[in-house]
Design a protein around this motif. Sequence first.
Motif, mmCIF file in Angstrom:
data_model
loop_
_atom_site.group_PDB
_atom_site.id
_atom_site.type_symbol
_atom_site.label_atom_id
_atom_site.label_comp_id
_atom_site.label_asym_id
_atom_site.label_seq_id
_atom_site.Cartn_x
_atom_site.Cartn_y
_atom_site.Cartn_z
ATOM 1 N N PRO A 187 -14.299 -18.977 21.716
ATOM 2 C CA PRO A 187 -15.492 -19.716 21.289
ATOM 3 C C PRO A 187 -16.061 -19.227 19.958
ATOM 4 O O PRO A 187 -16.527 -20.035 19.153
ATOM 5 C CB PRO A 187 -16.480 -19.465 22.442
ATOM 6 C CG PRO A 187 -15.610 -19.220 23.627
ATOM 7 C CD PRO A 187 -14.446 -18.445 23.083
ATOM 8 N N HIS A 188 -16.020 -17.918 19.725
ATOM 9 C CA HIS A 188 -16.518 -17.400 18.457
ATOM 10 C C HIS A 188 -15.678 -17.919 17.292
ATOM 11 O O HIS A 188 -16.210 -18.367 16.261
ATOM 12 C CB HIS A 188 -16.519 -15.871 18.465
ATOM 13 C CG HIS A 188 -16.972 -15.263 17.178
ATOM 14 N ND1 HIS A 188 -16.232 -14.325 16.502
ATOM 15 C CD2 HIS A 188 -18.073 -15.478 16.419
ATOM 16 C CE1 HIS A 188 -16.862 -13.975 15.398
ATOM 17 N NE2 HIS A 188 -17.988 -14.662 15.326
ATOM 18 N N LEU A 189 -14.360 -17.887 17.444
ATOM 19 C CA LEU A 189 -13.493 -18.395 16.390
ATOM 20 C C LEU A 189 -13.670 -19.899 16.211
ATOM 21 O O LEU A 189 -13.624 -20.411 15.085
ATOM 22 C CB LEU A 189 -12.035 -18.057 16.700
ATOM 23 C CG LEU A 189 -11.697 -16.558 16.732
ATOM 24 C CD1 LEU A 189 -10.228 -16.356 17.063
ATOM 25 C CD2 LEU A 189 -12.045 -15.884 15.408
ATOM 26 N N ALA A 190 -13.896 -20.609 17.310
ATOM 27 C CA ALA A 190 -14.149 -22.050 17.214
ATOM 28 C C ALA A 190 -15.433 -22.324 16.436
ATOM 29 O O ALA A 190 -15.518 -23.287 15.663
ATOM 30 C CB ALA A 190 -14.228 -22.656 18.613
ATOM 31 N N ALA A 191 -16.448 -21.468 16.626
ATOM 32 C CA ALA A 191 -17.701 -21.610 15.877
ATOM 33 C C ALA A 191 -17.491 -21.315 14.397
ATOM 34 O O ALA A 191 -18.035 -22.011 13.530
ATOM 35 C CB ALA A 191 -18.771 -20.688 16.463
ATOM 36 N N LEU A 192 -16.698 -20.287 14.094
ATOM 37 C CA LEU A 192 -16.398 -19.975 12.699
ATOM 38 C C LEU A 192 -15.645 -21.112 12.025
ATOM 39 O O LEU A 192 -15.888 -21.441 10.853
ATOM 40 C CB LEU A 192 -15.582 -18.685 12.607
ATOM 41 C CG LEU A 192 -16.287 -17.381 12.980
ATOM 42 C CD1 LEU A 192 -15.298 -16.215 12.898
ATOM 43 C CD2 LEU A 192 -17.480 -17.124 12.059
#
Length: 326
Positions: free
Chosen positions: A165-170
């Motif tokens: 999810p963090h990478l998806a947000a980035l």
Amino acid sequence: MQGLVHGMAASAAVLAGSRSAFARPDYPTKQVKVIAPFAPGAATDTCARIVAQRLGERWGKPVIVENKVGASGAIGAAAVAQATPDGHTLLLGTIGTSATNAHLMPNMPYDTLNDFTPISLFATVAMLVVVHPSQPIHSIAELVAYAEKNPGKLNCGTAGIGSSPHLAALLFESLAKVRFEHVAYAGVAPMIPDLLQNRVNVSLGDASSFLPHVRSGALRAIGVTTATRFEGLPEVPTVAEAGVKGYEASAWYGVLGPARMPADIVSKLSGDIGAIARLPEVKQQLAPLAAVTVGSTSAEFAGFIRTEYDRWGKLIRDSGVQVKPS
């Protein structure tokens, strides 16, 4: 990526029978072990147990799951990389163990691309973009417009630095050219209360984690991260169709073995896992995870891993993200 996944599923269905037919008849010759590199009860563990149970049923021979946790999955993955490449030790790998961790963590105990034999991509999982309903944001376009006018004002909660999810947000920030204030949690569970209280304004995460709160009205879903819409919320558009062109992200799970496995054993495993992925009852078992089964060939999975490794690696390098193993 989703087009590639659909292509994998179609070709796997055609080739499954012929691949298994050429495998050596004596495999497996002993107990097969599937290593799940995360704790019991996690999605990785659930997928590993489904694969192990169904393989055991097909073969009439025992297949067990062993949980080897730690270092963001690297300990379990390393155990498989170091195992004898005879098909009796397998890994239920994730986007982290098999694509992104190599770019996030120093001193990895294995070579992500060269120490494994990709066998089959088993399933992918959609993520949702959600906001608190008190926010004046009802669509991806409104989220982008608000973030452009208020850079860094929106808090974006995710399940840990370097998580899917963090990478998806980035990726969202990069393609939409906006900036969030990131709030990293030690998993989804501790984040949910803050999200429900609007202490965190927006979040990206696995659909299964958010779905009950979306259906109750406690959260508002405004986008799906995959290239196609999520069956559980068919009215919610994908992020790409809502205006962020080229956007696509998902969590995924696949089966790998050590490098240099015999080709006939790889073919048998790939064919059998593909057949398992197409079982209606397996699709039903994975429904609570909001997962879509794939069942790819070995070559397709290898190509998929390379694509994921390269595209997330570039994003991680550009963003400067690093994590400490946990």
